[in-house]
Scaffold this motif. Sequence first.
Motif: not given
Length: 398
Positions: A357-373
């Motif tokens: 139930g948590l939406l996050i995305i990537n920034a390249g293959e090995n990096v999680l990108r997290i940008a909440p409102s």
Amino acid sequence: MNANEIIQNEGSYVLQTYVRPPVVFERGEGPYLFDTEGRRYLDFSSGIAVTALGHSDPEWVAAVQDQAAQLAHVSNLYYTAPQVELAQRLVEHSFADRVYFGNTGAEANEAALKFARKAARQRFPGQEKTHIVAFSGSFHGRTMGVLSTTYKEKYRAPFEPLIPGVTFAPFNDLAAARAAINNQTCAVIVEPVQGEGGVRPATAAFLQELRILCDEHHAILIFDEVQCGLGRTGMLWAHEAMGVTPDIMTLAKPLAGGLPIGATLLTQAVADEIGPGDHGSTFAGGPLVCRAALVVLDRVSDPAFLAEVRESAAYFQHRLRTIEVEEIVEVRGSGLLVGIEMRVPVAPLIAAARAEGLLIINAGENVLRIAPSLIVGRAEIDQAVEILATVFAQSSGA
Ligand code: PLP
């Protein structure tokens, strides 16, 4: 149509340029998204750092509804009040004297490059001052012009030849910047915090050196704040923390709270070189998007709002740093644009977080990108950190 039918029809009718997870979103409210099955997700991607006020913010909704009922479009053949008000507000809150409106981040950067080329041609007639310097890890968009300044080979190669005379220098490397920028350079384009390139902040020394080099060689310094601008770092503009201002700054993603907009902010010195007919767009700066953007800009530029973003960001980054998992290389970023570099590919982690139930995305293959409102609260941060800790523990087999 149910979710399965929508997904199937997307496969049949929509050009397959995106890879999407099998979930169909129907509704959003504050920090949450709801899918067609009624499942709730904590949205810590905000549509790639777009929905700064969360989903369906009541003030934003009221402004959009009111403006849609009054006037949505007249083109740029005529004056409308919201466009002028938004330009004035952007100028009052920044280094800039003028604003050009587009519809996307790529368009905002296209305009910036065109203005830099034109300014160089006007100021140095007959000289070949057309080169552009960009940096490793950059992402400035995918249209044919700015694609030339986007670093990843895989995005550029199928579409070459692109615009000639673009050099990529290593990001945050002062000596390399000195070697790359010369009298043929008309523009230097850089993200104060790289998003797509792995959530990497530029150093203040690097941006300051770029300012010096651009002045020395009469080149135009462009800060691409499409992703990192407008409160995301806890300052209204990411470059504010760096003690340096550009000649041009580009904005897009969060500016209209989810409606498409781009803005290219310029100093008067650059604006003096641009005239009627040099650039334009049918939809850009329409009353509907500009009215929506006024709500976002007024809220985000409030010092109390920005102070809360800084507090939430400090709390979030602190909580993330307490997660002890072997696979984490580094937690980094600026404000509420957070990157977690992992020793493993992040795609399975993103899928596992979504299942929780948590939406996050990537920034390249090995990096999680997290940008909440930017309105995210402590309870949501705690919830997200718990889910991440669970997902990391599961993946490391602990
Ligand atoms: N510049 C930066 C820093 C971005 O992150 C993006 C999009 O991710 C763009 C430009 C392009 O924006 P758009 O997708 O709206 O064209």
